[in-house]
Design an enzyme around this catalytic site. Structure first.
Site, PDB file in Angstrom:
ATOM      1  N   THR A 128       0.796  -1.237   0.000  1.00 16.05           N
ATOM      2  CA  THR A 128       0.000   0.000   0.000  1.00 16.05           C
ATOM      3  C   THR A 128       0.831   1.292   0.000  1.00 16.05           C
ATOM      4  OG1 THR A 128      -1.844  -1.087   1.053  1.00 16.05           O
ATOM      5  CG2 THR A 128      -1.725   1.278   1.330  1.00 16.05           C
ATOM      6  N   ASN A 150       5.462  -0.704   3.811  1.00 18.19           N
ATOM      7  CA  ASN A 150       4.590  -0.001   4.756  1.00 18.19           C
ATOM      8  C   ASN A 150       5.373   0.290   6.038  1.00 18.19           C
ATOM      9  OD1 ASN A 150       2.379  -0.073   3.048  1.00 18.19           O
ATOM     10  ND2 ASN A 150       1.673  -2.042   3.844  1.00 18.19           N
ATOM     11  N   LYS A 203      -7.344   4.922   5.405  1.00 15.91           N
ATOM     12  CA  LYS A 203      -5.971   4.652   5.871  1.00 15.91           C
ATOM     13  C   LYS A 203      -5.164   5.947   5.874  1.00 15.91           C
ATOM     14  CE  LYS A 203      -5.247  -0.088   4.192  1.00 15.91           C
ATOM     15  NZ  LYS A 203      -4.528  -0.916   3.206  1.00 15.91           N
ATOM     16  N   ASP A 204      -4.390   6.171   6.933  1.00 13.10           N
ATOM     17  CA  ASP A 204      -3.569   7.386   6.971  1.00 13.10           C
ATOM     18  C   ASP A 204      -2.625   7.463   5.770  1.00 13.10           C
ATOM     19  OD1 ASP A 204      -1.435   5.593   7.866  1.00 13.10           O
ATOM     20  OD2 ASP A 204      -2.258   5.769   9.873  1.00 13.10           O
ATOM     21  N   ARG A 205      -1.898   6.352   5.499  1.00 11.55           N
ATOM     22  CA  ARG A 205      -0.925   6.413   4.389  1.00 11.55           C
ATOM     23  C   ARG A 205      -1.606   6.596   3.039  1.00 11.55           C
ATOM     24  NH1 ARG A 205      -1.074   1.326   6.528  1.00 11.55           N
ATOM     25  NH2 ARG A 205      -1.398  -0.491   5.175  1.00 11.55           N
ATOM     26  N   ASP A 229      -9.212  -3.501   0.490  1.00 15.63           N
ATOM     27  CA  ASP A 229      -8.014  -4.224   0.929  1.00 15.63           C
ATOM     28  C   ASP A 229      -8.304  -5.040   2.191  1.00 15.63           C
ATOM     29  OD1 ASP A 229      -5.038  -4.692   0.764  1.00 15.63           O
ATOM     30  OD2 ASP A 229      -5.099  -3.709   2.709  1.00 15.63           O
ATOM     31  N   HIS A 241      -8.102  -9.088   2.421  1.00 16.66           N
ATOM     32  CA  HIS A 241      -7.234  -9.776   3.385  1.00 16.66           C
ATOM     33  C   HIS A 241      -8.026 -10.742   4.250  1.00 16.66           C
ATOM     34  CE1 HIS A 241      -3.251  -8.080   2.918  1.00 16.66           C
ATOM     35  NE2 HIS A 241      -3.762  -6.866   2.803  1.00 16.66           N
ATOM     36  N   ASP A 273      -3.194   0.294  -5.727  1.00 13.05           N
ATOM     37  CA  ASP A 273      -1.849   0.286  -5.133  1.00 13.05           C
ATOM     38  C   ASP A 273      -1.181  -1.087  -5.209  1.00 13.05           C
ATOM     39  OD1 ASP A 273      -3.703  -0.775  -3.395  1.00 13.05           O
ATOM     40  OD2 ASP A 273      -2.829   0.124  -1.598  1.00 13.05           O
ATOM     41  N   HIS A 274      -1.948  -2.123  -5.554  1.00 11.62           N
ATOM     42  CA  HIS A 274      -1.435  -3.493  -5.715  1.00 11.62           C
ATOM     43  C   HIS A 274      -2.615  -4.403  -5.962  1.00 11.62           C
ATOM     44  CE1 HIS A 274      -2.993  -4.336  -1.709  1.00 11.62           C
ATOM     45  NE2 HIS A 274      -2.372  -3.262  -1.269  1.00 11.62           N
TER      46      HIS A 274
HETATM   47 ZN   LIG Z   1      -3.098  -5.112   1.839  1.00 10.86          ZN
END
Ligand SMILES: [Zn+2]
Length: 551
Positions: A84, A105, A166-168, A310, A314, A357-358
């Site tokens: 991410t 990450n 998510k912060d990032r 995401d 997961h 992002d992936h």
């Molecule tokens: Zn992930």
């Protein structure tokens, strides 16, 4: 002479005219910039989610972007690891971890001899919560995003706002000069927060949004949007490949989120459901009003990362009904966002792109059940084995500092004190671990800095290798082998299931069409920069995708 003169005059007039028309064209172009650029990231979105669920999507979401915009069907990450933090950084900087420095990450930091988080920053304070969840900034990102370049170009008049659960996912896209980045803090608060890196108090529109108790309203039942029997694009709801929530025996619909929230970190449970995307869409729409985005002729930038996809992937895996329902619902949220942009900024006044992002791997246990080679890598056993071997070879217990993110970090001081040669120790570790089960390839850091790889997994490793931050030995696992629980999907590899992700462009200045030409994630930021006529992000290595841009 006269004839010559008249030819000369005609030529002169003609050249003047053509010059004039060139200038006019340029002027028109400069005046026709989008009022707003919207960069959407869907976390863990594989390319085939566009095609697999296509018939389930409505006309106003993904389908609208595909049919009225430009679809780059063969778009990939050109580096590893596909995580991410690096993903968001690469999309918006047009660079890879080699240059922008976001190598994972979390990673082992050689200087401080401790783990660091890609967006963590203890020098700033939380805004909007007393919790430390706001101590975040983009300070580890070494290069600029296209939003930064837009800020520089417009003398800081064009705004940038970043949003995600998510912060990032909010911070890295928005870059260093953003007016603000906002992310969702769950726990017992359920609100959007920020950090003093950007501002000292939440603006009124954010406070108002938080005061509507939006999060509370999403603690409701999660059931499939349509009859579950019509979800024929995914596996059975009850199987052994899914995780599920604490407090519920089976990973099956429906989920009572209010009841489950008690055992699943309160409001954080929203992040792991499609409602996490809905609240991000709500907040993004509120931001368009609250910040007056796209309201004048100076281009603003809004980055929106939908991360709940995401968490769901997961937890339940690529093939689950939960993932299918999450994308069907995300399609509706994207439609809602597009309609808000049409109404507030004006159809044809904004440019939008959507990527990821992936990707993610099918659950290896499921692949195994259908005879496709796959497996689980026991990282702890590998570490123990490597420590043991190294001690036997060198009689030096402290030679290895850290093993993480498929990299081995050596203690260079210890190596020096033993009179050993760094490159030889790296090579010996490569020779040792290549015999280990499920390890497909291994490389020394020395080879990463002395050889220019032009293809294969080697070049992806090299694009992800940052000489200051990465480790001494890099290893690659076999296809569909992950270091993860036996339920749910994960990502990080150089294989197509992780690298092949959507890239859709839409709106002002974008052609209608599609291509099967290979494009790379770092091409996005230079393409947007070219559209805006601004400097490319300072570390950008990608190329503008000319074929998506109108002349
Ligand atoms: Zn992930």
């Amino acid at each position: 002479m006269r004839a010559f003169l008249s030819v000369f005059i005609i030529c002169f007039l003609f050249s003047c005219q053509s010059q004039k028309s060139t200038i006019t064209t340029n002027t028109t172009k400069l005046n026709s910039q989008p009022k707003l650029v919207v960069g959407i990231v869907v976390d863990q979105m594989r390319y085939d989610y566009l095609t697999r669920f296509y018939n389930k999507y409505g006309d106003g979401g993904f389908k609208r972007l595909i049919n009225d915009g430009f679809n780059c069907k063969n778009n990939h990450f050109n580096y590893v690891p596909t995580y991410t933090g690096p993903g968001h950084a690469s999309i918006f900087t047009g660079a890879t971890p080699k240059t922008h420095g976001i190598i994972s990450n979390n990673w082992y930091d050689k200087v401080s001899d401790s783990y660091v988080y890609c967006a963590g920053d203890t020098l700033v304070q939380s805004v909007g919560t007393l919790n430390k969840a706001g101590q975040m900034s983009p300070h580890r990102l070494k290069t600029t995003t296209f939003a930064d370049e837009n800020r520089l170009f417009t003398q800081m008049r064009g705004k940038t706002i970043g949003i995600s659960v998510k912060d990032r996912g909010a911070i890295l896209p928005a870059g260093h000069t953003a007016n603000a980045a906002y992310w969702f803090h769950g726990a017992d608060e359920g609100r959007f927060i920020s950090s003093t890196f950007y501002l000292n108090t939440l603006p009124k529109w954010v406070q108002d949004f938080n005061n509507t108790a939006a999060a509370e309203s999403y603690l409701k039942e999660w059931n499939t949007l349509y009859d579950i029997n019509t979800y024929t694009e995914s596996g059975s709801d009850l199987n052994t490949f899914e995780g599920g929530f604490k407090g519920k025996d089976t990973a099956t619909f429906p989920y009572d989120l209010k009841a489950l929230s008690k055992d699943n970190r309160g409001y954080d449970i929203i992040k792991a459901t499609p409602y996490g995307n809905s609240i991000v869409a709500d907040f993004a729409i509120a931001a368009i009003d609250g910040e007056q985005l796209g309201s004048d002729t100076i281009t603003d930038v809004l980055t929106v990362s939908f991360s709940s996809t995401d968490y769901v992937g997961h937890n339940f895996g690529v093939n689950s009904k939960e993932v299918e329902d999450t994308y069907i619902r995300l399609d509706k949220d994207i439609q809602r966002l597009l309609e808000a942009l049409d109404a507030k900024v004006g159809e044809g006044n904004y440019t939008l792109f959507l990527s990821s992002d992936h990707g993610a791997v099918e659950v290896p246990a499921y692949l195994e059940s259908v005879k496709i080679p796959s497996g689980y890598f026991d990282t702890d056993a590998f570490k123990a084995n490597l420590y043991e071997t190294t001690i036997l070879n060198y009689k030096a217990e402290d030679l290895i500092k850290n093993i993480s993110n498929n990299q081995v970090f050596l203690d260079r001081e210890v190596i020096k004190s033993y009179g050993l040669n760094l490159a030889s120790v790296q090579q010996e570790i490569v020779n040792t671990i290549i015999d280990y089960p499920y390890i497909y390839k291994a490389y020394t850091a020395t080879s990463m800095t002395t050889t220019e790889f032009s293809g294969g997994v080697e070049s992806l490793l090299q694009n992800g290798y940052n000489q200051k931050r990465s480790g001494d030995v890099l290893f690659v696992l076999d296809p569909a082998v992950i270091s993860y629980s036996k339920t749910g999907s994960t990502h990080g590899s150089a294989l197509n299931y992780d690298t092949h992700i959507p890239l859709l462009f839409f709106g002002k200045g974008i052609k209608k069409g599609s291509t099967m030409q290979h494009t790379n994630i770092p091409d996005i930021a230079p393409t947007i920069s070219a559209l805006l006529g601004i400097s490319f992000p300072n570390g950008a290595t990608g190329k503008p995708l000319e074929f998506v841009l109108e002349n």
